[in-house]
Write a protein that holds these residues in place. Structure first.
Motif, PDB file in Angstrom:
ATOM      1  N   GLU A  70       5.911 -46.114  31.919  1.00 38.94           N
ATOM      2  CA  GLU A  70       6.745 -44.992  31.482  1.00 38.94           C
ATOM      3  C   GLU A  70       5.878 -43.782  31.130  1.00 38.94           C
ATOM      4  O   GLU A  70       4.883 -43.912  30.396  1.00 38.94           O
ATOM      5  CB  GLU A  70       7.540 -45.411  30.246  1.00 38.94           C
ATOM      6  N   PRO A  71       6.206 -42.602  31.662  1.00 35.40           N
ATOM      7  CA  PRO A  71       5.444 -41.407  31.278  1.00 35.40           C
ATOM      8  C   PRO A  71       5.595 -41.150  29.778  1.00 35.40           C
ATOM      9  O   PRO A  71       6.699 -40.914  29.299  1.00 35.40           O
ATOM     10  CB  PRO A  71       6.090 -40.283  32.096  1.00 35.40           C
ATOM     11  N   SER A  72       4.523 -41.236  29.039  1.00 37.38           N
ATOM     12  CA  SER A  72       4.609 -41.052  27.593  1.00 37.38           C
ATOM     13  C   SER A  72       3.230 -40.732  27.044  1.00 37.38           C
ATOM     14  O   SER A  72       2.378 -41.613  26.919  1.00 37.38           O
ATOM     15  CB  SER A  72       5.166 -42.299  26.906  1.00 37.38           C
ATOM     16  N   LEU A  73       3.019 -39.464  26.720  1.00 35.46           N
ATOM     17  CA  LEU A  73       1.749 -39.085  26.127  1.00 35.46           C
ATOM     18  C   LEU A  73       1.609 -39.651  24.718  1.00 35.46           C
ATOM     19  O   LEU A  73       0.504 -39.960  24.273  1.00 35.46           O
ATOM     20  CB  LEU A  73       1.609 -37.561  26.107  1.00 35.46           C
ATOM     21  N   THR A  74       2.734 -39.800  24.032  1.00 36.35           N
ATOM     22  CA  THR A  74       2.691 -40.363  22.685  1.00 36.35           C
ATOM     23  C   THR A  74       2.211 -41.807  22.725  1.00 36.35           C
ATOM     24  O   THR A  74       1.344 -42.214  21.938  1.00 36.35           O
ATOM     25  CB  THR A  74       4.078 -40.301  22.027  1.00 36.35           C
ATOM     26  N   ARG A  75       2.777 -42.594  23.637  1.00 38.94           N
ATOM     27  CA  ARG A  75       2.358 -43.993  23.768  1.00 38.94           C
ATOM     28  C   ARG A  75       0.918 -44.065  24.264  1.00 38.94           C
ATOM     29  O   ARG A  75       0.144 -44.896  23.795  1.00 38.94           O
ATOM     30  CB  ARG A  75       3.296 -44.712  24.750  1.00 38.94           C
ATOM     31  N   ALA A  76       0.559 -43.179  25.185  1.00 37.51           N
ATOM     32  CA  ALA A  76      -0.811 -43.163  25.697  1.00 37.51           C
ATOM     33  C   ALA A  76      -1.798 -42.873  24.577  1.00 37.51           C
ATOM     34  O   ALA A  76      -2.823 -43.551  24.446  1.00 37.51           O
ATOM     35  CB  ALA A  76      -0.943 -42.112  26.798  1.00 37.51           C
ATOM     36  N   ALA A  77      -1.480 -41.881  23.746  1.00 34.33           N
ATOM     37  CA  ALA A  77      -2.380 -41.526  22.651  1.00 34.33           C
ATOM     38  C   ALA A  77      -2.551 -42.682  21.681  1.00 34.33           C
ATOM     39  O   ALA A  77      -3.659 -42.953  21.192  1.00 34.33           O
ATOM     40  CB  ALA A  77      -1.856 -40.291  21.927  1.00 34.33           C
ATOM     41  N   ALA A  78      -1.459 -43.396  21.403  1.00 33.98           N
ATOM     42  CA  ALA A  78      -1.534 -44.524  20.471  1.00 33.98           C
ATOM     43  C   ALA A  78      -2.426 -45.625  21.023  1.00 33.98           C
ATOM     44  O   ALA A  78      -3.252 -46.202  20.299  1.00 33.98           O
ATOM     45  CB  ALA A  78      -0.134 -45.059  20.196  1.00 33.98           C
ATOM     46  N   LEU A  79      -2.284 -45.921  22.305  1.00 36.76           N
ATOM     47  CA  LEU A  79      -3.109 -46.968  22.915  1.00 36.76           C
ATOM     48  C   LEU A  79      -4.571 -46.547  23.009  1.00 36.76           C
ATOM     49  O   LEU A  79      -5.483 -47.346  22.736  1.00 36.76           O
ATOM     50  CB  LEU A  79      -2.568 -47.301  24.301  1.00 36.76           C
ATOM     51  N   LEU A  80      -4.811 -45.293  23.379  1.00 34.44           N
ATOM     52  CA  LEU A  80      -6.193 -44.815  23.459  1.00 34.44           C
ATOM     53  C   LEU A  80      -6.837 -44.808  22.076  1.00 34.44           C
ATOM     54  O   LEU A  80      -8.030 -45.103  21.945  1.00 34.44           O
ATOM     55  CB  LEU A  80      -6.233 -43.421  24.081  1.00 34.44           C
ATOM     56  N   ARG A  81      -6.058 -44.488  21.056  1.00 35.04           N
ATOM     57  CA  ARG A  81      -6.595 -44.510  19.699  1.00 35.04           C
ATOM     58  C   ARG A  81      -7.023 -45.924  19.319  1.00 35.04           C
ATOM     59  O   ARG A  81      -8.106 -46.123  18.750  1.00 35.04           O
ATOM     60  CB  ARG A  81      -5.552 -44.009  18.701  1.00 35.04           C
ATOM     61  N   GLU A  82      -6.201 -46.917  19.649  1.00 32.33           N
ATOM     62  CA  GLU A  82      -6.558 -48.303  19.341  1.00 32.33           C
ATOM     63  C   GLU A  82      -7.846 -48.702  20.045  1.00 32.33           C
ATOM     64  O   GLU A  82      -8.715 -49.343  19.449  1.00 32.33           O
ATOM     65  CB  GLU A  82      -5.424 -49.241  19.749  1.00 32.33           C
ATOM     66  N   ALA A  83      -7.968 -48.334  21.312  1.00 31.63           N
ATOM     67  CA  ALA A  83      -9.182 -48.669  22.052  1.00 31.63           C
ATOM     68  C   ALA A  83     -10.380 -47.903  21.509  1.00 31.63           C
ATOM     69  O   ALA A  83     -11.490 -48.434  21.432  1.00 31.63           O
ATOM     70  CB  ALA A  83      -8.986 -48.369  23.535  1.00 31.63           C
ATOM     71  N   MET A 137      -7.262 -35.559  23.949  1.00 28.96           N
ATOM     72  CA  MET A 137      -5.856 -35.455  23.539  1.00 28.96           C
ATOM     73  C   MET A 137      -5.746 -34.835  22.149  1.00 28.96           C
ATOM     74  O   MET A 137      -4.857 -34.030  21.878  1.00 28.96           O
ATOM     75  CB  MET A 137      -5.194 -36.831  23.583  1.00 28.96           C
ATOM     76  N   LEU A 138      -6.676 -35.199  21.250  1.00 25.59           N
ATOM     77  CA  LEU A 138      -6.683 -34.601  19.919  1.00 25.59           C
ATOM     78  C   LEU A 138      -6.977 -33.105  19.994  1.00 25.59           C
ATOM     79  O   LEU A 138      -6.387 -32.304  19.266  1.00 25.59           O
ATOM     80  CB  LEU A 138      -7.739 -35.286  19.043  1.00 25.59           C
ATOM     81  N   MET A 139      -7.881 -32.729  20.867  1.00 21.99           N
ATOM     82  CA  MET A 139      -8.244 -31.326  20.981  1.00 21.99           C
ATOM     83  C   MET A 139      -7.077 -30.505  21.526  1.00 21.99           C
ATOM     84  O   MET A 139      -6.831 -29.377  21.105  1.00 21.99           O
ATOM     85  CB  MET A 139      -9.473 -31.180  21.880  1.00 21.99           C
ATOM     86  N   GLU A 140      -6.350 -31.080  22.479  1.00 28.59           N
ATOM     87  CA  GLU A 140      -5.250 -30.360  23.124  1.00 28.59           C
ATOM     88  C   GLU A 140      -3.907 -30.557  22.417  1.00 28.59           C
ATOM     89  O   GLU A 140      -2.936 -29.861  22.722  1.00 28.59           O
ATOM     90  CB  GLU A 140      -5.120 -30.815  24.580  1.00 28.59           C
ATOM     91  N   GLY A 141      -3.847 -31.530  21.502  1.00 28.30           N
ATOM     92  CA  GLY A 141      -2.566 -31.840  20.882  1.00 28.30           C
ATOM     93  C   GLY A 141      -1.614 -32.478  21.868  1.00 28.30           C
ATOM     94  O   GLY A 141      -0.410 -32.205  21.860  1.00 28.30           O
ATOM     95  N   ALA A 142      -2.111 -33.333  22.724  1.00 26.62           N
ATOM     96  CA  ALA A 142      -1.305 -34.005  23.746  1.00 26.62           C
ATOM     97  C   ALA A 142      -0.910 -35.390  23.254  1.00 26.62           C
ATOM     98  O   ALA A 142      -1.755 -36.279  23.143  1.00 26.62           O
ATOM     99  CB  ALA A 142      -2.084 -34.111  25.051  1.00 26.62           C
ATOM    100  N   GLY A 143       0.370 -35.574  22.925  1.00 23.64           N
ATOM    101  CA  GLY A 143       0.852 -36.862  22.449  1.00 23.64           C
ATOM    102  C   GLY A 143       0.472 -37.153  21.020  1.00 23.64           C
ATOM    103  O   GLY A 143       0.772 -38.227  20.497  1.00 23.64           O
ATOM    104  N   VAL A 144      -0.187 -36.211  20.383  1.00 25.57           N
ATOM    105  CA  VAL A 144      -0.657 -36.388  19.011  1.00 25.57           C
ATOM    106  C   VAL A 144      -0.859 -34.994  18.425  1.00 25.57           C
ATOM    107  O   VAL A 144      -1.058 -34.029  19.171  1.00 25.57           O
ATOM    108  CB  VAL A 144      -1.972 -37.200  18.995  1.00 25.57           C
ATOM    109  N   ALA A 145      -0.800 -34.876  17.103  1.00 20.76           N
ATOM    110  CA  ALA A 145      -0.993 -33.569  16.473  1.00 20.76           C
ATOM    111  C   ALA A 145      -2.402 -33.055  16.747  1.00 20.76           C
ATOM    112  O   ALA A 145      -3.368 -33.828  16.715  1.00 20.76           O
ATOM    113  CB  ALA A 145      -0.760 -33.675  14.967  1.00 20.76           C
ATOM    114  N   PRO A 146      -2.566 -31.763  17.028  1.00 15.25           N
ATOM    115  CA  PRO A 146      -3.902 -31.210  17.270  1.00 15.25           C
ATOM    116  C   PRO A 146      -4.817 -31.459  16.077  1.00 15.25           C
ATOM    117  O   PRO A 146      -4.419 -31.286  14.933  1.00 15.25           O
ATOM    118  CB  PRO A 146      -3.642 -29.707  17.464  1.00 15.25           C
ATOM    119  N   ASP A 147      -6.040 -31.871  16.366  1.00 12.63           N
ATOM    120  CA  ASP A 147      -6.995 -32.175  15.302  1.00 12.63           C
ATOM    121  C   ASP A 147      -8.407 -31.912  15.843  1.00 12.63           C
ATOM    122  O   ASP A 147      -9.095 -32.843  16.262  1.00 12.63           O
ATOM    123  CB  ASP A 147      -6.838 -33.626  14.857  1.00 12.63           C
ATOM    124  N   PRO A 148      -8.853 -30.654  15.838  1.00 10.79           N
ATOM    125  CA  PRO A 148     -10.179 -30.343  16.380  1.00 10.79           C
ATOM    126  C   PRO A 148     -11.309 -31.104  15.700  1.00 10.79           C
ATOM    127  O   PRO A 148     -12.245 -31.560  16.372  1.00 10.79           O
ATOM    128  CB  PRO A 148     -10.305 -28.827  16.152  1.00 10.79           C
TER     129      PRO A 148
END
Length: 368
Positions: free
Chosen positions: A191-204, A219-230
């Protein structure tokens, strides 16, 4: 399989921007243009003075398996495997595997998949991985997914690969979580989901996978699927850089140079560019040459800058801005730089003779 992390990636992963690092052959980046988060390395350094018209945008293979893969079941078969006695390991593992021991089945699959002591047989490896997967081994499920994803030993079937990645991820396999996250970015077999992708990448990433740290940082830099956090992105880039990921070293150096998400430190930036340059990255070689040419973060050295420029040019990267910075270099010093590049990473023979008693200095340690 006992391979380095980069060998385990899905074809949807492109580790670095165009021109930043060499993309593996036959690997296509399937992510949409607006969902490629690893382009920070393309940010140019605002170095001057330059006319505006010139500005252009450890151990053995067996040791690598370790307890993390096969668990604490250190037995005779695994012991033989660790010591490189692969045929002995195979003989000892077969009776257990035939009785349904998933660890023994995975061990046999590893031997066939890597051609250890025997001829590589990916079809047999796939069969053993399948048995071990059905018996509940997440590693075997992940490795079988890789085979389906690549069409090695089994017909290529990315849909089946995605299902296996999901199964392995749900069972806790970290690399499967990373690959599943990439599938959610691709949005074709998951399923296309940047939110789910960000969560899985964070775990890894939190589990220490360098590539996951790098992609999650983007993703953190761009705020893609997660709140921006430089700041969080810079930290993930740093950790991936320290793990040896060249693309991350370049991007972290760029953040240090620009002071984005981290306090500006051009000395540290120069050190990280140097480290990536020593690994052969043409972008890092080009950027380190610029810093040497203008003396930013490092003592000015036009000849060494010209050497790095020559090395970058060999890989097809030209830069009119850098050419301008080096235009005042005398012909004899330019020739010396080209000679140094020709023999790099060794020194030219005459230089070796002249400095036979002088130890070669170690590369500067990147600053944290």
């Amino acid at each position: 399989m006992s391979r380095l992390w980069p060998a385990l990636l899905l074809p949807v992963l492109l580790l670095a921007s165009v021109g930043q690092a060499q993309q593996p052959q036959d690997i296509e980046d399937l992510r949409p243009e607006n969902q490629r988060f690893d382009n920070l390395g393309m940010v140019e350094l605002p170095i001057g003075p330059v006319p505006s018209e010139l500005l252009q945008p450890g151990g053995t293979q067996a040791e690598a398996i370790s307890d993390q893969i096969f668990g604490p079941r250190i037995d005779a078969a695994y012991g033989a495997y660790q010591r490189g006695y692969y045929l002995t390991a195979l003989d000892l593992a077969l009776p257990r595997a035939e009785q349904g021991d998933r660890f023994a089945q995975t061990l046999i699959a590893e031997i066939y998949a890597n051609g250890l002591g025997i001829t590589e047989d990916l079809a047999k490896a796939a069969g053993w991985y399948r048995l071990a997967s059905e018996a509940g081994d997440p590693l075997a499920t992940f490795e079988l997914a890789l085979l389906y994803n690549e069409g090695r030993g089994v017909p290529k079937d990315r849909r089946q690969a995605a299902a296996l990645f999901r199964k392995a991820a749900e069972a806790g396999n970290v690399l499967a979580k990373y690959n599943l996250g990439l599938l959610h970015v691709e949005g074709i077999y998951a399923e296309p989901s940047l939110t789910r992708a960000a969560a899985l990448l964070r775990e890894a990433a939190e589990a220490g996978v360098a590539e996951a740290r790098y992609d999650y940082a983007g993703m953190l830099m761009e705020g893609a699927g997660v709140a921006p956090d430089p700041a969080g992105a810079a930290e993930q880039f740093r950790l991936a850089a320290e793990a040896g990921l060249v693309a991350a070293q370049i991007d972290y150096a760029t953040l240090l140079y620009l002071g984005r998400g981290v306090p500006q430190d051009r000395g540290a930036a120069a050190s990280w560019y140097q480290r990536a340059a020593l690994s052969g990255s043409p972008v890092a070689q080009n950027r380190y040459a610029k810093l040497l040419a203008v003396g930013e973060g490092v003592a000015p050295d036009l000849e060494t800058a010209a050497m790095w420029r020559a090395l970058a040019r060999r890989q097809g990267l030209t830069d009119p801005q850098l050419d301008r910075l080096l235009s005042a270099l005398p012909a004899e010093r330019l020739a010396a730089a080209e000679e140094r590049a020709r023999f790099w990473p060794s020194a030219p023979p005459t230089e070796v003779a002249d400095n036979a008693a002088v130890p070669t200095p170690e590369p500067a340690t990147p600053l944290n």
